[in-house]
Scaffold this motif. Structure first.
Motif, short mmCIF file in Angstrom:
data_model
loop_
_atom_site.label_atom_id
_atom_site.label_comp_id
_atom_site.label_asym_id
_atom_site.label_seq_id
_atom_site.Cartn_x
_atom_site.Cartn_y
_atom_site.Cartn_z
N PRO A 61 0.78 -1.24 0.00
CA PRO A 61 0.00 0.00 0.00
C PRO A 61 0.81 1.29 0.00
CG PRO A 61 0.00 -0.95 2.20
CD PRO A 61 0.72 -1.93 1.28
N ALA A 62 2.10 1.23 0.27
CA ALA A 62 2.89 2.43 0.47
C ALA A 62 2.88 3.38 -0.72
CB ALA A 62 4.34 2.07 0.84
N PHE A 63 3.00 2.86 -1.92
CA PHE A 63 3.06 3.71 -3.10
C PHE A 63 1.88 3.48 -4.04
CE2 PHE A 63 7.45 3.38 -1.67
CZ PHE A 63 7.78 4.70 -1.59
N ASP A 64 0.87 2.78 -3.59
CA ASP A 64 -0.26 2.47 -4.45
C ASP A 64 -1.25 3.64 -4.46
OD1 ASP A 64 -1.67 0.33 -6.06
OD2 ASP A 64 -3.22 0.92 -4.62
N PHE A 65 -1.45 4.18 -5.64
CA PHE A 65 -2.29 5.35 -5.84
C PHE A 65 -3.69 5.17 -5.26
CE2 PHE A 65 -5.52 7.24 -8.61
CZ PHE A 65 -5.25 8.59 -8.43
N LEU A 66 -4.38 4.08 -5.64
CA LEU A 66 -5.76 3.89 -5.19
C LEU A 66 -5.84 3.64 -3.68
CD1 LEU A 66 -7.62 1.83 -7.94
CD2 LEU A 66 -8.08 4.16 -7.19
N THR A 67 -4.92 2.89 -3.13
CA THR A 67 -4.93 2.64 -1.69
C THR A 67 -4.78 3.95 -0.92
OG1 THR A 67 -4.01 0.43 -1.97
CG2 THR A 67 -3.76 1.44 0.21
N GLN A 68 -3.85 4.77 -1.34
CA GLN A 68 -3.64 6.06 -0.67
C GLN A 68 -4.89 6.95 -0.78
OE1 GLN A 68 -0.96 7.18 1.15
NE2 GLN A 68 -0.03 5.17 0.96
N TRP A 69 -5.52 6.97 -1.96
CA TRP A 69 -6.73 7.78 -2.14
C TRP A 69 -7.85 7.27 -1.25
CZ3 TRP A 69 -11.34 6.11 -4.69
CH2 TRP A 69 -12.33 7.09 -4.75
#
Length: 183
Positions: A61-69
């Motif tokens: 999840p650290a650099f995952d666009f959708l997870t962060q959003w």
């Protein structure tokens, strides 16, 4: 043009990641900027110049666009946290609405977003704020041009990091959310 400049600047060999853009954009309810999609497919998620975190695709999840959003939206909409929003005077983008979607940040707490309005698909102002300055800065330029200027233009203040001579290497994300990276 700007995506190619970022690739050349970093000496990166594009990954050619296959992405289901229909699923990602379907969840968001808007199309993403074309040049961001090119960056995402070429780099995935990771770190430029050991300090600029780019959200793309990552195994963790650290650099995952959708997870962060999703995390940002959840926190922004959590009434138990009170009425304070981390991106005031804006809100985190919710499908069908208007708000911010983060695509990058730095180790110095600079943050890079798009201002997305579902009623105006295709318009992607870059909004950025620096921890040192605190105020929002608006740029009517592409994601890749903004990224290039941050990495290569020491005079691109307050965001240019070229003045620190950090190099322009890109390192893919590790997938480990506990390695001191965003999340």
């Amino acid at each position: 043009m700007w995506v190619q400049r970022v690739i050349e600047l970093t000496g990166w060999e594009p990954l050619g990641i296959s992405v289901d853009w229909a699923a990602i954009e379907g969840e968001l309810g808007v199309p993403l900027p074309a040049d961001y999609k090119e960056l995402y497919e070429a780099f995935g998620g990771g770190v430029f110049s050991d300090s600029l975190y780019f959200l793309g695709r990552d195994e963790g999840p650290a650099f995952d666009f959708l997870t962060q959003w999703r995390v940002s939206l959840s926190v922004d909409q959590d009434n138990n946290l009170g009425s304070h929003c981390a991106v005031e005077p804006y809100a985190i983008y919710a499908p069908g609405g208007k708000g911010l979607v983060e695509w990058g940040s730095t180790e110095w707490a600079d943050e890079y977003f798009w201002l997305i309005d579902a009623q105006r698909p295709g318009e992607y102002l870059v909004l950025a704020r620096s921890n040192d300055v605190g105020a929002w800065h608006q740029y009517d330029i592409s994601t890749s041009e903004f990224l290039y200027r941050v990495l290569a233009d020491a005079d691109f203040q307050p965001f240019g990091i070229a003045q620190y001579d950090l190099g322009t290497v890109f390192r893919p994300g590790s997938g480990d959310p506990f390695d001191g990276q965003p999340l």
